[in-house]
Design an enzyme around this catalytic site. Structure first.
Site, short mmCIF file in Angstrom:
data_model
loop_
_atom_site.label_atom_id
_atom_site.label_comp_id
_atom_site.label_asym_id
_atom_site.label_seq_id
_atom_site.Cartn_x
_atom_site.Cartn_y
_atom_site.Cartn_z
N LYS A 210 -5.33 -0.65 -56.46
CA LYS A 210 -5.99 0.54 -55.90
C LYS A 210 -5.02 1.73 -55.89
CE LYS A 210 -8.63 3.28 -53.60
NZ LYS A 210 -9.82 3.87 -54.20
N CYS A 264 -8.42 10.58 -50.84
CA CYS A 264 -7.66 9.47 -51.44
C CYS A 264 -6.48 9.91 -52.30
CB CYS A 264 -8.60 8.62 -52.31
SG CYS A 264 -9.92 7.85 -51.35
N1 LIG Z 1 -14.12 8.22 -48.80
C1 LIG Z 1 -13.90 7.69 -49.98
O1 LIG Z 1 -14.43 8.15 -50.98
C2 LIG Z 1 -13.03 6.47 -50.14
C3 LIG Z 1 -12.96 5.87 -51.41
C4 LIG Z 1 -12.18 4.75 -51.57
C5 LIG Z 1 -11.43 4.26 -50.49
N2 LIG Z 1 -11.48 4.88 -49.27
C6 LIG Z 1 -10.70 4.31 -48.18
O2 LIG Z 1 -11.59 3.68 -47.25
C7 LIG Z 1 -11.06 3.77 -45.93
C8 LIG Z 1 -12.09 4.43 -45.01
O3 LIG Z 1 -12.28 5.75 -45.46
P1 LIG Z 1 -13.56 6.60 -45.05
O4 LIG Z 1 -13.63 7.70 -46.06
O5 LIG Z 1 -14.74 5.74 -44.83
O6 LIG Z 1 -13.07 7.20 -43.63
P2 LIG Z 1 -13.99 7.98 -42.59
O7 LIG Z 1 -13.07 8.82 -41.80
O8 LIG Z 1 -15.17 8.60 -43.28
O9 LIG Z 1 -14.60 6.82 -41.66
C9 LIG Z 1 -13.81 5.95 -40.92
C10 LIG Z 1 -14.53 5.61 -39.62
O10 LIG Z 1 -13.72 4.66 -38.92
C11 LIG Z 1 -13.82 4.94 -37.54
N3 LIG Z 1 -12.68 4.30 -36.88
C12 LIG Z 1 -11.39 4.71 -36.81
N4 LIG Z 1 -10.65 3.81 -36.14
C13 LIG Z 1 -11.49 2.80 -35.79
C14 LIG Z 1 -11.32 1.57 -35.10
N5 LIG Z 1 -10.12 1.18 -34.64
N6 LIG Z 1 -12.40 0.78 -34.89
C15 LIG Z 1 -13.62 1.16 -35.35
N7 LIG Z 1 -13.84 2.32 -36.01
C16 LIG Z 1 -12.79 3.12 -36.24
C17 LIG Z 1 -13.85 6.45 -37.47
O11 LIG Z 1 -14.42 6.89 -36.24
C18 LIG Z 1 -14.70 6.81 -38.69
O12 LIG Z 1 -16.08 6.95 -38.36
C19 LIG Z 1 -9.75 4.55 -46.06
O13 LIG Z 1 -8.69 3.64 -46.19
C20 LIG Z 1 -9.93 5.32 -47.36
O14 LIG Z 1 -8.70 5.66 -47.95
C21 LIG Z 1 -12.28 5.95 -49.08
#
Ligand SMILES: NC(=O)c1ccc[n+]([C@@H]2O[C@H](COP(=O)([O-])OP(=O)(O)OC[C@H]3O[C@@H](n4cnc5c(N)ncnc54)[C@H](O)[C@@H]3O)[C@@H](O)[C@H]2O)c1
Length: 408
Positions: A210, A264
């Site tokens: 990744k 990312c």
């Molecule tokens: N957004 C993308 O396009 C994408 C693509 C690939 C990978 N990722 C990875 O996926 C992961 C999540 O990213 P995202 O974009 O969904 O983030 P985001 O900020 O959209 O959502 C994350 C959610 O997690 C919640 N949260 C935080 N701490 C928490 C906890 N301890 N318990 C429960 N909920 C909690 C937050 O309130 C939030 O709603 C990251 O590691 C990111 O790098 C994201």
């Protein structure tokens, strides 16, 4: 170990990644609890009106009868057959070190609930060895052994904001268990809704893959951005130079831009730099190069109006890339803030973002000395193409600037 049949899943973190995942798992017939520390996120999912900033209408997924029946949300984790962690993994602003507080908090929150026969998947993007050296030890505080009493895998996400529901299904996925049984179990769970290839490996390779994917993108963008800087310095047209170079059968230089944004690509390469500081010089240089581009863009804009008394600049596009509503880590916002910091009379419009909304490019352009297209959304570029004369007539000084070849 006897893996339990997976009928229920708790998805920890219900944002860009966790919400689509929860919808797909619920549609596939699993009992899903989307867990989020943000009560607003939880309330919106339970009221079937949650959305992430996508072109798509998320409510249509909630109207699906399987989703209606199988999905609920909660602010506290619940027992389940499988747990999937999808919480944010940012970096600390100053040190650029990975900030794993959400991952450790999410893991700690499910640790008391994990039972013999459960499967735990980390879907968040994480630094090398996090699954085995950080997540497993937290879960093992219960006395259960990872890989023996419960299974553990890392399945990184590859969705592209703008098209996440389809990409969550059709992209090939890397499935890396801490042992083969964990890989098999995670593959079976992901296979309930993923139609792309499910590529089996181990957890540490999955973490690494990744990170090299996003570092590859960053390095290639950095090269294009550096080419543009060299062209400016040498008085060469960037678009022409890149187009000519790309006529070589084995050259494919990307378009330069105003920097790299989003959740990312500006973040994940730092995980590798932090893990291997002595041997990641190229990846670090790409990050530094891309991070320097917003300041260069701001300087170019300032230079373009240097001869105007009290210039008025209008920037178009606020998001981190064209045709999405996502503002996270947006270089356009950075450019705008730098210009404001210089005391310039500058405004920012984006037809896709309500807080920067404008009726049209034409109305935004009225009285401006420069229109700077920071993000070439189709809506912006199309209007400029079709109403160019009117837009230029409405300006005090008719000048439009773009930062990628071929935009205008
Ligand atoms: N957004 C993308 O396009 C994408 C693509 C690939 C990978 N990722 C990875 O996926 C992961 C999540 O990213 P995202 O974009 O969904 O983030 P985001 O900020 O959209 O959502 C994350 C959610 O997690 C919640 N949260 C935080 N701490 C928490 C906890 N301890 N318990 C429960 N909920 C909690 C937050 O309130 C939030 O709603 C990251 O590691 C990111 O790098 C994201």
């Amino acid at each position: 170990m006897q893996l339990r049949a997976i009928r229920s899943v708790a998805v920890i973190g219900a944002g860009y990644v966790g919400l689509p995942l929860s919808l797909h798992l619920a549609k596939a017939g699993l009992q899903v609890t989307a867990v989020d520390v943000d009560p607003t996120v939880v309330a919106e999912i339970n009221e079937r009106r949650a959305k992430v900033e996508e072109k798509e209408d998320f409510e249509k997924y909630f109207r699906d009868p399987d989703v209606q029946r199988n999905l609920r949300a909660s602010t506290t984790p619940v027992k389940a057959d499988a747990f999937i962690i999808a919480v944010p993994t940012p970096i600390y602003e100053d040190s650029k070190a990975p900030d794993l507080r959400a991952v450790t908090a999410a893991t700690e929150s499910i640790a008391p609930l994990v039972e013999r026969g459960n499967l735990v998947i980390v879907e968040s993007t994480i630094p090398p060895h996090t699954t085995e050296k950080i997540v497993a030890p937290i879960l093992e505080k219960s006395g259960l052994k990872a890989g023996t009493d419960f299974l553990l895998a890392h399945c990184p996400e590859r969705i592209l904001p703008g098209n996440i529901m389809a990409e969550a299904i059709y992209n090939a996925r890397i499935i890396g268990g801490i042992n083969e049984e964990s890989t098999r179990a995670a593959t079976a769970l992901m296979g309930t809704f993923v139609k792309g290839k499910l590529l089996a490996t181990n957890a540490r390779t999955a973490e690494f893959v990744k990170l090299i994917e996003n570092s590859y993108r960053d390095v290639n963008v950095a090269f294009a951005n550096q080419v543009a800087v060299l062209c400016d310095e040498l008085g060469i047209d960037t678009g022409e130079a890149i187009a000519l170079a790309n006529e070589h059968p084995r050259v494919d230089i990307l378009d330069p831009g105003i920097g790299v944004g989003g959740h990312c690509i500006p973040v994940d390469p730092w995980f590798l730099v932090h893990a291997c500081p002595e041997t990641s010089s190229l990846i670090r240089a790409a990050r530094v190069t891309n991070d320097s581009i917003p300041a260069r863009t701001a300087a170019k804009i300032l230079q373009a109006v240097a001869d105007v008394e009290h210039p008025r600049v209008v920037c178009l596009g606020a998001t981190y890339k064209p045709n999405v509503r996502d503002l996270r880590e947006s270089p356009a916002l950075h450019v705008f803030e730098l210009l404001r910091g210089e005391g310039l009379d500058v405004s920012l419009y984006d037809p896709l973002v309500s807080e920067y909304a404008c009726d049209s490019v034409l109305s935004a352009a009225r009285g401006a000395d420069l229109l700077a297209i920071l993000v070439p959304h189709d809506l912006i570029v199309t209007e400029i193409r079709y109403r160019r004369g009117a837009v230029l007539d409405a300006m005090r000084r008719p000048r439009i600037m773009a930062f990628s070849p071929g935009v205008i």
